[in-house]
Design an enzyme around this catalytic site. Structure first.
Site, short mmCIF file in Angstrom:
data_model
loop_
_atom_site.label_atom_id
_atom_site.label_comp_id
_atom_site.label_asym_id
_atom_site.label_seq_id
_atom_site.Cartn_x
_atom_site.Cartn_y
_atom_site.Cartn_z
N ALA A 89 -4.61 -8.41 -4.78
CA ALA A 89 -3.45 -7.74 -4.18
C ALA A 89 -2.44 -7.40 -5.26
O ALA A 89 -2.40 -8.02 -6.33
CB ALA A 89 -2.80 -8.63 -3.12
N ASP A 90 -1.64 -6.40 -4.96
CA ASP A 90 -0.51 -6.05 -5.83
C ASP A 90 0.65 -5.67 -4.94
O ASP A 90 0.51 -4.87 -4.02
CB ASP A 90 -0.86 -4.88 -6.75
CG ASP A 90 0.27 -4.58 -7.72
OD1 ASP A 90 0.41 -5.32 -8.71
OD2 ASP A 90 1.04 -3.63 -7.47
#
Length: 207
Positions: A82-83
């Site tokens: 994830a970012d």
């Protein structure tokens, strides 16, 4: 059936690998009784020229998942990455360079609504999937004394947008419209759905 909390894959189901060193993302998965294997990756997170925040999070999440998957040992596994970025006035507010930068970010957010956008990507062998989740967060107006107090806690130092909803930063927030776990770093409902799409169910099925 729910995933093996140890993420071992020994029962025939794929292991869950989290391509992140973030304690917050691991803590969110722990809410579901899941302890993933950890495989942090280091990639260049510099935005490309003209790249908008929503596009950036999708690209970086996908790159992290691919990089972590490439380090696998050939066993069946699902890699999750994830970012998360904070976007205010069309600018991406990353982690502050120093405390002066953190103060500037907090003043930008004060009394305004901004977006927190997270890209979530999964890879299982040749199969990959990615999604993007946006939450609107409204700060109440902050005094200079409140900004100074919050910075002194040290909490803003390593957080995008210089605040954390899961900690003392919650006192700065007037309203959250959308997923609160997204603001913390991993939108749980959307993550569970994405993992299910590649054959890994973290929750019990229907009776």
């Amino acid at each position: 059936m729910p995933v093996d909390p140890a993420g071992s894959g020994d029962d025939g189901r794929p292991a869950l690998v989290l391509a992140s060193a973030s304690p917050r993302r691991a803590e969110l998965l722990a809410r579901l009784g899941v302890t993933p294997l950890r495989r942090p990756v280091d990639i260049d997170e510099t935005p490309r020229a003209g790249e908008k925040g929503p596009d950036l999070v999708v690209r970086l999440a996908s790159a992290k998942a691919a990089a972590a998957a490439a380090r696998g040992d050939g066993h069946d596994e699902v890699v999750l990455a994830a970012d998360t970025e904070v976007i205010a006035e069309k600018r991406v507010l990353g982690k502050p360079r120093d405390r002066a930068d953190a103060a500037s970010m907090l003043r930008t957010l004060s009394g305004r609504t901004h977006e927190v956008v997270t890209g979530v990507a999964v890879v299982r062998g040749p199969v990959s999937a990615v999604t993007r989740v946006t939450t609107a967060v409204t700060f109440r107006p902050l005094s200079d004394a409140e900004v100074a107090w919050y910075i002194a806690t040290g909490e803003p130092d390593d957080k995008a947008g210089a605040y954390g909803l899961q900690g003392a930063g919650a006192v700065l927030v007037e309203r959250v419209d959308g997923s609160d776990t997204n603001v913390i770093g991993l939108p749980l409902a959307e993550t569970v759905a994405l993992l299910r799409d590649v054959g890994l169910d973290l929750l019990p099925g229907p009776p």
